[in-house]
Motif scaffolding. Structure first.
Motif, PDB file in Angstrom:
ATOM      1  N   GLY A  71      29.660  19.193  40.650  1.00 37.43           N
ATOM      2  CA  GLY A  71      30.501  19.141  39.465  1.00 37.43           C
ATOM      3  C   GLY A  71      31.177  20.401  39.004  1.00 37.43           C
ATOM      4  O   GLY A  71      31.158  20.710  37.818  1.00 37.43           O
ATOM      5  N   ALA A  72      31.813  21.169  39.879  1.00 41.69           N
ATOM      6  CA  ALA A  72      32.587  22.344  39.470  1.00 41.69           C
ATOM      7  C   ALA A  72      34.072  22.086  39.710  1.00 41.69           C
ATOM      8  O   ALA A  72      34.461  21.077  40.280  1.00 41.69           O
ATOM      9  CB  ALA A  72      32.131  23.574  40.230  1.00 41.69           C
ATOM     10  N   THR A  73      34.892  22.995  39.247  1.00 46.28           N
ATOM     11  CA  THR A  73      36.336  22.840  39.378  1.00 46.28           C
ATOM     12  C   THR A  73      36.860  23.648  40.559  1.00 46.28           C
ATOM     13  O   THR A  73      36.159  24.470  41.145  1.00 46.28           O
ATOM     14  CB  THR A  73      37.047  23.319  38.103  1.00 46.28           C
ATOM     15  N   LEU A  74      38.125  23.437  40.863  1.00 46.89           N
ATOM     16  CA  LEU A  74      38.767  24.164  41.949  1.00 46.89           C
ATOM     17  C   LEU A  74      38.722  25.666  41.712  1.00 46.89           C
ATOM     18  O   LEU A  74      38.594  26.458  42.648  1.00 46.89           O
ATOM     19  CB  LEU A  74      40.217  23.695  42.086  1.00 46.89           C
ATOM     20  N   ASP A  75      38.801  26.086  40.478  1.00 44.64           N
ATOM     21  CA  ASP A  75      38.800  27.512  40.159  1.00 44.64           C
ATOM     22  C   ASP A  75      37.484  28.190  40.526  1.00 44.64           C
ATOM     23  O   ASP A  75      37.430  29.409  40.681  1.00 44.64           O
ATOM     24  CB  ASP A  75      39.078  27.732  38.662  1.00 44.64           C
ATOM     25  N   ASP A  76      36.400  27.406  40.641  1.00 51.00           N
ATOM     26  CA  ASP A  76      35.092  27.974  40.956  1.00 51.00           C
ATOM     27  C   ASP A  76      34.890  28.212  42.452  1.00 51.00           C
ATOM     28  O   ASP A  76      33.894  28.811  42.851  1.00 51.00           O
ATOM     29  CB  ASP A  76      33.975  27.033  40.468  1.00 51.00           C
ATOM     30  N   MET A  77      35.814  27.741  43.259  1.00 52.64           N
ATOM     31  CA  MET A  77      35.581  27.730  44.703  1.00 52.64           C
ATOM     32  C   MET A  77      35.949  29.046  45.363  1.00 52.64           C
ATOM     33  O   MET A  77      37.033  29.559  45.199  1.00 52.64           O
ATOM     34  CB  MET A  77      36.367  26.590  45.338  1.00 52.64           C
ATOM     35  N   THR A  78      35.010  29.566  46.110  1.00 50.71           N
ATOM     36  CA  THR A  78      35.244  30.760  46.907  1.00 50.71           C
ATOM     37  C   THR A  78      34.773  30.488  48.330  1.00 50.71           C
ATOM     38  O   THR A  78      34.134  29.484  48.605  1.00 50.71           O
ATOM     39  CB  THR A  78      34.491  31.970  46.332  1.00 50.71           C
ATOM     40  N   GLN A  79      35.078  31.408  49.221  1.00 53.28           N
ATOM     41  CA  GLN A  79      34.793  31.228  50.640  1.00 53.28           C
ATOM     42  C   GLN A  79      33.615  32.108  51.051  1.00 53.28           C
ATOM     43  O   GLN A  79      33.648  33.326  50.878  1.00 53.28           O
ATOM     44  CB  GLN A  79      36.036  31.587  51.452  1.00 53.28           C
TER      45      GLN A  79
END
Length: 536
Positions: free
Chosen positions: A182-190
Protein backbone atom coordinates in the motif's frame (compact mmCIF):
# COMPACT_ATOMS: atom_id res chain seq x y z
CA UNK A 1 27.07 -12.66 6.49
CA UNK A 2 23.38 -12.17 7.11
CA UNK A 3 21.98 -8.85 5.92
CA UNK A 4 18.52 -7.40 5.66
CA UNK A 5 17.87 -4.28 3.62
CA UNK A 6 14.74 -2.32 4.47
CA UNK A 7 13.62 -0.57 1.30
CA UNK A 8 10.10 0.75 1.55
CA UNK A 9 8.27 0.46 -1.70
CA UNK A 10 5.00 -1.06 -2.66
CA UNK A 11 4.06 -2.37 -5.99
CA UNK A 12 0.50 -3.48 -5.74
CA UNK A 13 -2.49 -2.35 -3.73
CA UNK A 14 -5.73 -4.32 -3.57
CA UNK A 15 -9.20 -3.25 -2.55
CA UNK A 16 -11.58 -6.16 -2.58
CA UNK A 17 -10.94 -7.87 -5.89
CA UNK A 18 -9.42 -4.86 -7.66
CA UNK A 19 -5.72 -4.97 -8.47
CA UNK A 20 -3.75 -1.77 -9.04
CA UNK A 21 -0.29 -2.31 -10.48
CA UNK A 22 1.01 1.17 -9.84
CA UNK A 23 4.18 0.96 -11.89
CA UNK A 24 4.03 -2.35 -13.68
CA UNK A 25 2.02 -1.27 -16.69
CA UNK A 26 2.07 2.02 -18.52
CA UNK A 27 -1.68 1.94 -19.11
CA UNK A 28 -2.60 2.27 -15.42
CA UNK A 29 -3.15 5.47 -13.48
CA UNK A 30 -0.20 6.63 -11.35
CA UNK A 31 -2.49 7.55 -8.46
CA UNK A 32 -4.88 4.62 -8.00
CA UNK A 33 -8.09 5.57 -6.23
CA UNK A 34 -8.85 2.02 -5.09
CA UNK A 35 -5.99 1.54 -2.66
CA UNK A 36 -6.92 -0.59 0.29
CA UNK A 37 -8.55 1.31 3.15
CA UNK A 38 -9.15 -1.64 5.45
CA UNK A 39 -8.37 -5.31 5.26
CA UNK A 40 -10.94 -8.06 5.01
CA UNK A 41 -12.10 -9.65 8.20
CA UNK A 42 -12.28 -13.45 8.33
CA UNK A 43 -14.17 -15.71 10.68
CA UNK A 44 -11.63 -18.49 11.13
CA UNK A 45 -7.96 -19.34 10.78
CA UNK A 46 -8.86 -21.81 8.03
CA UNK A 47 -10.60 -19.20 5.90
CA UNK A 48 -7.76 -16.79 6.49
CA UNK A 49 -5.29 -19.40 5.25
CA UNK A 50 -7.35 -20.23 2.17
CA UNK A 51 -7.76 -16.60 1.14
CA UNK A 52 -4.41 -15.15 2.14
CA UNK A 53 -2.00 -18.06 1.61
CA UNK A 54 -3.64 -20.85 -0.35
CA UNK A 55 -4.84 -18.56 -3.15
CA UNK A 56 -1.23 -17.59 -3.97
CA UNK A 57 -0.58 -21.06 -5.38
CA UNK A 58 -2.93 -20.28 -8.24
CA UNK A 59 -0.12 -18.23 -9.80
CA UNK A 60 2.81 -20.68 -9.83
CA UNK A 61 1.44 -22.38 -12.94
CA UNK A 62 -0.59 -20.80 -15.73
CA UNK A 63 -2.65 -21.23 -18.87
CA UNK A 64 -1.87 -18.10 -20.89
CA UNK A 65 1.27 -16.51 -22.30
CA UNK A 66 3.85 -15.22 -19.80
CA UNK A 67 1.94 -16.63 -16.84
CA UNK A 68 3.41 -19.25 -14.52
CA UNK A 69 7.00 -20.17 -13.75
CA UNK A 70 6.74 -23.01 -16.26
CA UNK A 71 4.14 -24.49 -18.58
CA UNK A 72 3.28 -21.60 -20.90
CA UNK A 73 5.06 -19.59 -23.63
CA UNK A 74 6.92 -16.28 -23.66
CA UNK A 75 7.58 -16.21 -19.94
CA UNK A 76 10.18 -17.17 -17.35
CA UNK A 77 10.91 -20.56 -18.91
CA UNK A 78 11.32 -19.38 -22.49
CA UNK A 79 13.59 -16.49 -21.51
CA UNK A 80 15.77 -18.94 -19.58
CA UNK A 81 15.82 -21.66 -22.25
CA UNK A 82 15.65 -20.28 -25.79
CA UNK A 83 18.33 -17.69 -25.05
CA UNK A 84 20.88 -20.47 -24.46
CA UNK A 85 22.91 -23.17 -26.19
CA UNK A 86 20.37 -25.79 -25.07
CA UNK A 87 17.33 -25.29 -27.27
CA UNK A 88 16.13 -23.33 -30.26
CA UNK A 89 12.83 -22.55 -31.92
CA UNK A 90 13.69 -22.23 -35.64
CA UNK A 91 11.65 -20.36 -38.20
CA UNK A 92 10.11 -23.10 -40.33
CA UNK A 93 8.81 -21.43 -43.47
CA UNK A 94 5.55 -19.76 -42.53
CA UNK A 95 5.74 -21.14 -38.99
CA UNK A 96 7.39 -19.65 -35.92
CA UNK A 97 8.71 -16.38 -37.29
CA UNK A 98 6.40 -14.41 -34.98
CA UNK A 99 7.98 -11.06 -35.80
CA UNK A 100 11.44 -12.47 -35.15
CA UNK A 101 10.72 -13.11 -31.47
CA UNK A 102 12.25 -16.59 -31.22
CA UNK A 103 15.30 -15.78 -33.34
CA UNK A 104 15.88 -12.65 -31.25
CA UNK A 105 15.87 -14.75 -28.07
CA UNK A 106 18.48 -17.12 -29.46
CA UNK A 107 20.60 -14.32 -30.94
CA UNK A 108 20.35 -12.12 -27.78
CA UNK A 109 18.63 -9.32 -29.65
CA UNK A 110 15.76 -8.71 -27.26
CA UNK A 111 14.77 -5.10 -26.50
CA UNK A 112 13.14 -3.13 -23.71
CA UNK A 113 9.97 -2.78 -25.80
CA UNK A 114 9.28 -6.52 -26.11
CA UNK A 115 5.70 -7.06 -24.99
CA UNK A 116 6.44 -10.56 -23.68
CA UNK A 117 9.16 -9.17 -21.43
CA UNK A 118 6.72 -6.63 -19.99
CA UNK A 119 4.10 -9.34 -19.50
CA UNK A 120 6.63 -11.49 -17.68
CA UNK A 121 7.69 -8.59 -15.45
CA UNK A 122 4.04 -7.82 -14.68
CA UNK A 123 3.31 -11.46 -13.84
CA UNK A 124 6.22 -11.77 -11.43
CA UNK A 125 5.51 -8.49 -9.69
CA UNK A 126 1.80 -9.20 -9.54
CA UNK A 127 2.53 -12.23 -7.39
CA UNK A 128 4.96 -10.23 -5.24
CA UNK A 129 2.21 -7.69 -4.70
CA UNK A 130 -0.31 -10.39 -3.83
CA UNK A 131 2.15 -11.79 -1.30
CA UNK A 132 2.56 -8.35 0.27
CA UNK A 133 -1.19 -8.01 0.53
CA UNK A 134 -1.56 -11.48 2.02
CA UNK A 135 0.97 -10.64 4.72
CA UNK A 136 -1.00 -7.51 5.53
CA UNK A 137 -4.23 -9.53 5.77
CA UNK A 138 -2.57 -12.05 8.09
CA UNK A 139 -1.29 -9.24 10.29
CA UNK A 140 -4.71 -7.53 10.36
CA UNK A 141 -6.47 -10.76 11.34
CA UNK A 142 -3.79 -12.23 13.61
CA UNK A 143 -6.29 -12.39 16.47
CA UNK A 144 -7.68 -15.49 14.74
CA UNK A 145 -4.34 -17.26 14.95
CA UNK A 146 -2.26 -18.85 17.64
CA UNK A 147 1.46 -18.12 17.61
CA UNK A 148 2.29 -21.25 15.64
CA UNK A 149 -0.29 -20.52 12.94
CA UNK A 150 0.82 -16.91 12.64
CA UNK A 151 4.46 -17.88 12.21
CA UNK A 152 3.67 -20.65 9.72
CA UNK A 153 1.31 -18.56 7.56
CA UNK A 154 3.75 -15.66 7.50
CA UNK A 155 6.71 -17.90 6.69
CA UNK A 156 4.90 -19.56 3.80
CA UNK A 157 4.01 -16.25 2.16
CA UNK A 158 7.49 -14.81 2.72
CA UNK A 159 8.98 -17.94 1.17
CA UNK A 160 6.79 -17.63 -1.90
CA UNK A 161 7.60 -13.94 -2.22
CA UNK A 162 11.32 -14.70 -1.96
CA UNK A 163 11.00 -17.30 -4.71
CA UNK A 164 9.38 -14.81 -7.07
CA UNK A 165 12.02 -12.24 -6.21
CA UNK A 166 14.62 -14.87 -7.07
CA UNK A 167 13.31 -14.97 -10.64
CA UNK A 168 12.95 -11.17 -10.82
CA UNK A 169 16.45 -10.55 -9.51
CA UNK A 170 17.96 -13.29 -11.67
CA UNK A 171 16.41 -11.90 -14.84
CA UNK A 172 16.49 -8.13 -14.28
CA UNK A 173 19.15 -7.33 -11.66
CA UNK A 174 18.61 -3.92 -10.03
CA UNK A 175 14.87 -3.83 -9.39
CA UNK A 176 12.26 -2.30 -7.12
CA UNK A 177 12.05 -4.19 -3.81
CA UNK A 178 8.65 -4.17 -2.15
CA UNK A 179 8.27 -5.51 1.37
CA UNK A 180 4.95 -3.91 2.36
CA UNK A 181 1.47 -3.31 1.04
CA UNK A 182 0.00 0.00 0.00
CA UNK A 183 2.49 2.74 -0.96
CA UNK A 184 2.40 5.27 -3.77
CA UNK A 185 4.51 5.66 -6.88
CA UNK A 186 6.48 8.41 -5.16
CA UNK A 187 7.74 5.89 -2.58
CA UNK A 188 9.34 3.63 -5.16
CA UNK A 189 13.08 3.40 -5.50
CA UNK A 190 15.40 0.92 -7.17
CA UNK A 191 17.39 -1.54 -5.07
CA UNK A 192 20.70 -2.96 -6.22
CA UNK A 193 20.89 -6.60 -7.23
CA UNK A 194 23.08 -7.22 -4.16
CA UNK A 195 20.42 -5.74 -1.88
CA UNK A 196 17.66 -7.83 -3.43
CA UNK A 197 19.77 -10.99 -3.25
CA UNK A 198 20.68 -10.37 0.41
CA UNK A 199 17.03 -9.80 1.23
CA UNK A 200 16.01 -13.05 -0.49
CA UNK A 201 18.60 -14.92 1.58
CA UNK A 202 17.60 -13.37 4.90
CA UNK A 203 13.87 -13.83 4.21
CA UNK A 204 14.33 -17.52 3.33
CA UNK A 205 16.56 -18.13 6.35
CA UNK A 206 13.95 -16.56 8.58
CA UNK A 207 11.06 -18.41 6.97
CA UNK A 208 12.76 -21.84 7.01
CA UNK A 209 12.49 -22.00 10.80
CA UNK A 210 8.70 -21.99 10.64
CA UNK A 211 7.99 -23.72 7.32
CA UNK A 212 6.56 -27.25 7.46
CA UNK A 213 9.27 -29.88 7.36
CA UNK A 214 7.49 -31.83 4.62
CA UNK A 215 7.88 -33.09 1.04
CA UNK A 216 5.65 -30.89 -1.11
CA UNK A 217 5.65 -33.09 -4.21
CA UNK A 218 3.67 -35.84 -2.45
CA UNK A 219 -0.12 -35.66 -2.51
CA UNK A 220 -1.67 -34.68 0.78
CA UNK A 221 -1.86 -31.64 3.02
CA UNK A 222 1.41 -30.14 1.76
CA UNK A 223 1.07 -31.05 -1.92
CA UNK A 224 2.42 -28.22 -4.08
CA UNK A 225 3.18 -26.06 -1.02
CA UNK A 226 6.26 -24.02 -0.18
CA UNK A 227 7.89 -26.18 2.50
CA UNK A 228 11.27 -26.11 4.24
CA UNK A 229 13.14 -28.19 1.63
CA UNK A 230 11.96 -25.77 -1.08
CA UNK A 231 13.46 -22.88 0.88
CA UNK A 232 16.71 -24.82 1.29
CA UNK A 233 16.87 -25.43 -2.46
CA UNK A 234 16.59 -21.73 -3.33
CA UNK A 235 19.12 -20.86 -0.63
CA UNK A 236 21.53 -23.36 -2.17
CA UNK A 237 21.00 -21.71 -5.58
CA UNK A 238 21.64 -18.29 -4.06
CA UNK A 239 24.91 -19.51 -2.56
CA UNK A 240 26.02 -21.27 -5.74
CA UNK A 241 25.41 -18.07 -7.74
CA UNK A 242 26.82 -15.78 -5.05
CA UNK A 243 29.43 -14.14 -7.30
CA UNK A 244 26.74 -13.32 -9.88
CA UNK A 245 24.20 -11.98 -7.39
CA UNK A 246 26.39 -10.47 -4.66
CA UNK A 247 29.47 -9.47 -6.68
CA UNK A 248 32.97 -10.88 -6.95
CA UNK A 249 34.92 -11.58 -3.80
CA UNK A 250 34.51 -13.89 -0.85
CA UNK A 251 31.10 -13.86 0.80
CA UNK A 252 30.60 -15.39 4.23
CA UNK A 253 27.39 -16.37 5.97
CA UNK A 254 26.61 -17.03 9.61
CA UNK A 255 24.67 -20.30 9.61
CA UNK A 256 23.93 -22.18 12.83
CA UNK A 257 26.63 -20.18 14.60
CA UNK A 258 29.33 -20.98 12.04
CA UNK A 259 30.97 -18.67 9.51
CA UNK A 260 30.78 -20.39 6.12
CA UNK A 261 31.93 -19.21 2.75
CA UNK A 262 29.37 -19.31 -0.06
CA UNK A 263 30.46 -22.74 -1.35
CA UNK A 264 30.31 -24.22 2.15
CA UNK A 265 26.90 -22.60 2.65
CA UNK A 266 25.66 -24.11 -0.62
CA UNK A 267 26.82 -27.55 0.49
CA UNK A 268 25.22 -27.00 3.92
CA UNK A 269 21.78 -26.33 2.43
CA UNK A 270 22.13 -29.20 -0.02
CA UNK A 271 23.01 -31.53 2.84
CA UNK A 272 19.95 -30.33 4.73
CA UNK A 273 17.84 -31.39 1.74
CA UNK A 274 19.50 -34.80 1.79
CA UNK A 275 18.64 -35.11 5.49
CA UNK A 276 15.01 -34.48 4.53
CA UNK A 277 15.01 -37.91 2.89
CA UNK A 278 15.27 -37.05 -0.81
CA UNK A 279 17.14 -39.49 -3.02
CA UNK A 280 17.65 -40.31 -6.69
CA UNK A 281 14.90 -42.34 -8.30
CA UNK A 282 16.25 -45.62 -9.67
CA UNK A 283 14.70 -44.75 -13.03
CA UNK A 284 15.46 -41.24 -14.30
CA UNK A 285 12.28 -41.19 -16.40
CA UNK A 286 10.00 -41.88 -13.42
CA UNK A 287 10.42 -38.26 -12.27
CA UNK A 288 8.45 -37.18 -15.36
CA UNK A 289 5.89 -39.98 -15.52
CA UNK A 290 2.16 -39.32 -15.85
CA UNK A 291 1.80 -39.96 -12.12
CA UNK A 292 5.05 -38.61 -10.69
CA UNK A 293 3.69 -37.55 -7.28
CA UNK A 294 5.52 -40.39 -5.52
CA UNK A 295 8.98 -39.41 -6.78
CA UNK A 296 11.68 -39.52 -4.11
CA UNK A 297 13.61 -36.95 -6.14
CA UNK A 298 11.22 -34.13 -7.03
CA UNK A 299 11.39 -31.34 -4.47
CA UNK A 300 8.96 -28.75 -5.86
CA UNK A 301 6.45 -29.21 -8.63
CA UNK A 302 3.46 -27.50 -10.20
CA UNK A 303 0.56 -29.87 -9.49
CA UNK A 304 -1.26 -30.95 -12.62
CA UNK A 305 -4.63 -32.66 -12.96
CA UNK A 306 -6.68 -32.45 -16.12
CA UNK A 307 -9.96 -32.32 -14.19
CA UNK A 308 -8.98 -30.29 -11.10
CA UNK A 309 -6.49 -27.59 -12.12
CA UNK A 310 -6.27 -25.03 -14.89
CA UNK A 311 -2.45 -25.19 -15.10
CA UNK A 312 -1.25 -26.26 -18.54
CA UNK A 313 1.95 -27.70 -20.00
CA UNK A 314 2.46 -26.58 -23.60
CA UNK A 315 6.04 -27.63 -24.33
CA UNK A 316 5.47 -31.14 -25.74
CA UNK A 317 2.64 -29.77 -27.88
CA UNK A 318 4.95 -27.01 -29.18
CA UNK A 319 7.75 -29.37 -30.15
CA UNK A 320 6.08 -32.32 -31.90
CA UNK A 321 5.61 -32.47 -35.68
CA UNK A 322 1.96 -32.22 -36.77
CA UNK A 323 1.83 -35.88 -37.83
CA UNK A 324 3.45 -36.89 -34.56
CA UNK A 325 0.60 -35.22 -32.74
CA UNK A 326 -1.97 -36.89 -34.97
CA UNK A 327 -0.41 -40.31 -34.30
CA UNK A 328 -1.13 -39.97 -30.59
CA UNK A 329 -4.57 -38.46 -31.16
CA UNK A 330 -3.59 -34.86 -30.49
CA UNK A 331 -2.60 -31.71 -32.32
CA UNK A 332 0.93 -30.27 -32.42
CA UNK A 333 2.82 -27.11 -33.42
CA UNK A 334 6.08 -28.46 -34.93
CA UNK A 335 8.45 -25.98 -33.32
CA UNK A 336 11.12 -26.28 -30.65
CA UNK A 337 14.12 -28.61 -30.78
CA UNK A 338 17.58 -29.19 -29.35
CA UNK A 339 20.58 -27.25 -30.63
CA UNK A 340 23.53 -28.82 -32.40
CA UNK A 341 25.67 -28.26 -29.30
CA UNK A 342 23.17 -30.16 -27.19
CA UNK A 343 22.93 -33.29 -29.31
CA UNK A 344 26.72 -33.34 -29.70
CA UNK A 345 27.14 -33.06 -25.93
CA UNK A 346 24.90 -36.11 -25.61
CA UNK A 347 27.20 -37.91 -28.05
CA UNK A 348 24.61 -38.24 -30.80
CA UNK A 349 26.03 -40.09 -33.79
CA UNK A 350 28.79 -41.74 -31.73
CA UNK A 351 29.20 -45.08 -29.99
CA UNK A 352 29.06 -43.39 -26.58
CA UNK A 353 25.69 -41.64 -26.74
CA UNK A 354 24.31 -40.75 -23.32
CA UNK A 355 21.51 -43.05 -22.15
CA UNK A 356 19.32 -40.03 -21.31
CA UNK A 357 19.20 -39.02 -24.97
CA UNK A 358 16.36 -41.41 -25.78
CA UNK A 359 14.37 -40.14 -22.79
CA UNK A 360 14.84 -36.43 -23.45
CA UNK A 361 14.37 -36.43 -27.23
CA UNK A 362 12.35 -37.76 -30.12
CA UNK A 363 14.99 -38.44 -32.72
CA UNK A 364 15.46 -40.14 -36.09
CA UNK A 365 12.65 -42.37 -37.45
CA UNK A 366 9.59 -41.76 -35.31
CA UNK A 367 7.52 -44.64 -34.03
CA UNK A 368 4.36 -44.41 -31.97
CA UNK A 369 3.17 -47.61 -30.32
CA UNK A 370 5.84 -49.41 -32.31
CA UNK A 371 4.56 -48.21 -35.68
CA UNK A 372 6.38 -45.83 -38.02
CA UNK A 373 4.72 -42.43 -38.37
CA UNK A 374 4.48 -41.12 -41.94
CA UNK A 375 4.44 -37.67 -43.49
CA UNK A 376 1.61 -36.63 -45.78
CA UNK A 377 3.72 -37.50 -48.84
CA UNK A 378 4.11 -41.08 -47.67
CA UNK A 379 7.70 -40.79 -46.43
CA UNK A 380 8.54 -41.83 -42.85
CA UNK A 381 8.70 -38.98 -40.34
CA UNK A 382 12.39 -38.70 -39.49
CA UNK A 383 13.55 -36.06 -37.04
CA UNK A 384 17.00 -34.80 -38.08
CA UNK A 385 19.02 -33.75 -34.97
CA UNK A 386 21.93 -32.33 -37.01
CA UNK A 387 19.80 -30.34 -39.46
CA UNK A 388 19.18 -27.32 -37.25
CA UNK A 389 19.52 -23.58 -37.87
CA UNK A 390 17.81 -20.43 -36.56
CA UNK A 391 15.98 -20.21 -39.91
CA UNK A 392 15.16 -23.46 -41.68
CA UNK A 393 12.97 -21.82 -44.29
CA UNK A 394 13.62 -23.40 -47.68
CA UNK A 395 15.70 -26.20 -46.19
CA UNK A 396 15.02 -29.79 -47.18
CA UNK A 397 14.43 -30.37 -43.48
CA UNK A 398 12.34 -27.27 -42.84
CA UNK A 399 9.64 -29.27 -41.04
CA UNK A 400 11.72 -32.14 -39.68
CA UNK A 401 15.00 -30.53 -38.53
CA UNK A 402 15.97 -30.97 -34.91
CA UNK A 403 15.59 -33.50 -32.09
CA UNK A 404 12.27 -32.78 -30.37
CA UNK A 405 11.33 -32.53 -26.72
CA UNK A 406 10.36 -35.74 -24.99
CA UNK A 407 11.26 -36.19 -21.27
CA UNK A 408 7.69 -36.08 -19.93
CA UNK A 409 5.73 -39.27 -20.49
CA UNK A 410 2.77 -38.63 -22.79
CA UNK A 411 -0.52 -38.68 -20.93
CA UNK A 412 -2.71 -40.37 -23.52
CA UNK A 413 -5.83 -39.29 -21.63
CA UNK A 414 -4.77 -35.62 -21.51
CA UNK A 415 -7.15 -32.87 -22.58
CA UNK A 416 -6.51 -29.86 -24.82
CA UNK A 417 -4.11 -31.72 -27.15
CA UNK A 418 -1.97 -32.81 -24.23
CA UNK A 419 -1.67 -29.43 -22.55
CA UNK A 420 -3.92 -30.51 -19.67
CA UNK A 421 -1.92 -33.49 -18.44
CA UNK A 422 -1.54 -35.33 -15.15
CA UNK A 423 2.29 -35.18 -15.05
CA UNK A 424 3.26 -32.60 -12.44
CA UNK A 425 5.69 -30.02 -13.84
CA UNK A 426 9.08 -30.46 -12.16
CA UNK A 427 10.69 -27.24 -10.92
CA UNK A 428 13.30 -28.36 -8.35
CA UNK A 429 14.88 -31.82 -8.26
CA UNK A 430 17.33 -33.68 -6.02
CA UNK A 431 19.70 -34.53 -8.86
CA UNK A 432 20.28 -30.76 -9.15
CA UNK A 433 21.15 -30.75 -5.43
CA UNK A 434 23.87 -33.36 -6.00
CA UNK A 435 25.23 -31.39 -8.95
CA UNK A 436 25.27 -28.24 -6.81
CA UNK A 437 27.30 -30.07 -4.16
CA UNK A 438 29.73 -31.33 -6.78
CA UNK A 439 30.21 -27.86 -8.25
CA UNK A 440 30.48 -26.09 -4.88
CA UNK A 441 33.13 -28.58 -3.78
CA UNK A 442 35.19 -28.03 -6.92
CA UNK A 443 34.93 -24.26 -6.61
CA UNK A 444 36.00 -24.60 -2.97
CA UNK A 445 39.08 -26.63 -3.89
CA UNK A 446 37.56 -29.98 -2.94
CA UNK A 447 36.66 -33.12 -4.92
CA UNK A 448 33.06 -33.33 -6.13
CA UNK A 449 33.53 -36.51 -8.15
CA UNK A 450 31.39 -38.71 -5.90
CA UNK A 451 28.25 -36.60 -6.33
CA UNK A 452 28.81 -36.19 -10.07
CA UNK A 453 29.07 -39.93 -10.56
CA UNK A 454 26.01 -40.64 -8.45
CA UNK A 455 24.13 -38.84 -11.21
CA UNK A 456 25.96 -40.62 -14.01
CA UNK A 457 25.84 -44.09 -12.48
CA UNK A 458 22.08 -43.82 -11.95
CA UNK A 459 21.66 -43.79 -15.76
CA UNK A 460 24.39 -46.35 -16.43
CA UNK A 461 27.05 -43.92 -17.66
CA UNK A 462 30.76 -44.21 -16.95
CA UNK A 463 32.49 -42.22 -14.22
CA UNK A 464 33.94 -38.81 -14.92
CA UNK A 465 36.25 -36.58 -12.94
CA UNK A 466 34.48 -33.59 -11.40
CA UNK A 467 35.88 -30.65 -13.33
CA UNK A 468 33.90 -27.49 -13.95
CA UNK A 469 33.52 -28.35 -17.65
CA UNK A 470 32.31 -31.87 -16.88
CA UNK A 471 29.85 -30.51 -14.33
CA UNK A 472 28.50 -27.95 -16.82
CA UNK A 473 28.08 -30.70 -19.42
CA UNK A 474 26.39 -32.97 -16.90
CA UNK A 475 23.94 -30.25 -15.97
CA UNK A 476 22.88 -30.13 -19.64
CA UNK A 477 22.64 -33.93 -19.87
CA UNK A 478 20.67 -34.29 -16.64
CA UNK A 479 18.55 -31.12 -16.54
CA UNK A 480 17.65 -30.75 -20.23
CA UNK A 481 14.29 -28.96 -20.73
CA UNK A 482 14.08 -27.99 -17.03
CA UNK A 483 14.74 -24.25 -17.37
CA UNK A 484 18.17 -23.86 -15.71
CA UNK A 485 20.53 -23.41 -18.67
CA UNK A 486 20.73 -19.59 -18.74
CA UNK A 487 21.42 -19.54 -14.99
CA UNK A 488 24.19 -22.10 -15.48
CA UNK A 489 25.80 -20.40 -18.48
CA UNK A 490 25.97 -17.05 -16.69
CA UNK A 491 27.53 -18.63 -13.60
CA UNK A 492 30.13 -20.36 -15.77
CA UNK A 493 30.87 -17.10 -17.64
CA UNK A 494 29.92 -18.26 -21.16
CA UNK A 495 26.48 -16.72 -21.78
CA UNK A 496 28.00 -13.69 -23.52
CA UNK A 497 30.20 -15.74 -25.86
CA UNK A 498 29.48 -17.04 -29.35
CA UNK A 499 28.11 -20.57 -29.03
CA UNK A 500 26.36 -23.18 -31.13
CA UNK A 501 25.28 -21.14 -34.19
CA UNK A 502 24.98 -17.84 -32.31
CA UNK A 503 27.39 -14.93 -32.77
CA UNK A 504 28.03 -12.25 -30.19
CA UNK A 505 26.01 -9.08 -30.45
CA UNK A 506 27.78 -5.71 -30.28
CA UNK A 507 29.45 -4.97 -26.94
CA UNK A 508 28.50 -8.37 -25.50
CA UNK A 509 31.98 -8.85 -24.02
CA UNK A 510 30.70 -6.40 -21.38
CA UNK A 511 28.23 -9.15 -20.32
CA UNK A 512 25.30 -6.75 -20.52
CA UNK A 513 23.04 -9.55 -21.81
CA UNK A 514 23.43 -11.31 -18.46
CA UNK A 515 20.42 -9.18 -17.54
CA UNK A 516 17.30 -8.49 -19.54
CA UNK A 517 16.30 -4.84 -19.96
CA UNK A 518 13.74 -3.39 -17.62
CA UNK A 519 10.64 -2.98 -19.80
CA UNK A 520 10.44 0.54 -21.20
CA UNK A 521 6.79 0.85 -20.20
CA UNK A 522 7.84 0.40 -16.57
CA UNK A 523 10.50 3.11 -16.83
CA UNK A 524 8.00 5.41 -18.52
CA UNK A 525 5.75 5.01 -15.48
CA UNK A 526 8.55 5.52 -12.97
CA UNK A 527 11.36 7.70 -14.29
CA UNK A 528 13.38 7.06 -11.11
CA UNK A 529 14.24 3.62 -12.46
CA UNK A 530 17.49 3.32 -14.40
CA UNK A 531 17.76 1.00 -17.38
CA UNK A 532 20.22 -1.88 -17.19
CA UNK A 533 23.60 -1.22 -18.78
CA UNK A 534 23.79 -1.81 -22.53
CA UNK A 535 20.12 -1.13 -23.29
CA UNK A 536 18.50 2.02 -24.57
Amino acid sequence: MKKTYHIIMTIIGIAGMTLSTTFLSSCLDESPKDRLLEYKAYDSSTNLYINSVGNLYNYIGGNSNSQGIQGTYRGVYDYNTFTTDEAILPTRGGDWYDGGFWQDLYMHKWTSTDKALLDTWNYLYKVVGLCNHSLAEIEYNKNLLNDSEYNEYTAEVKGLRAMFYFYIMDMFGNVPLSMKDGATLDDMTQATRQEVASTIISQLQEAATYLPDEHSNIQGKYYGKFTRPVAYFILAKMMLNNEVYLGNGEHTFNIDGKQLNAWEACIYYCNMITKEGYSLEKNYADNFAVHNETSSENIFTIPMDKTLYSNQFWYLFRSRHYNHGSAIGMDAENGSCATLLTVKTYGYGTDSIDSRYSINFYSDTLRVDGKIVYLNNGDPLIYRPLEVAPDLTGSKYEKTGGARMSKYEIDRTAHADGKLQDNDIVLFRYSDVLLMISEAKVRNGEDGTQELNMIRNRVGMNDRKATLQNILDERLLELMWEGWRRNDMIRFGIFQKAYDQRKQVDNEDSKFTYLFPIPQAVIDMNTKLKQNQGYK
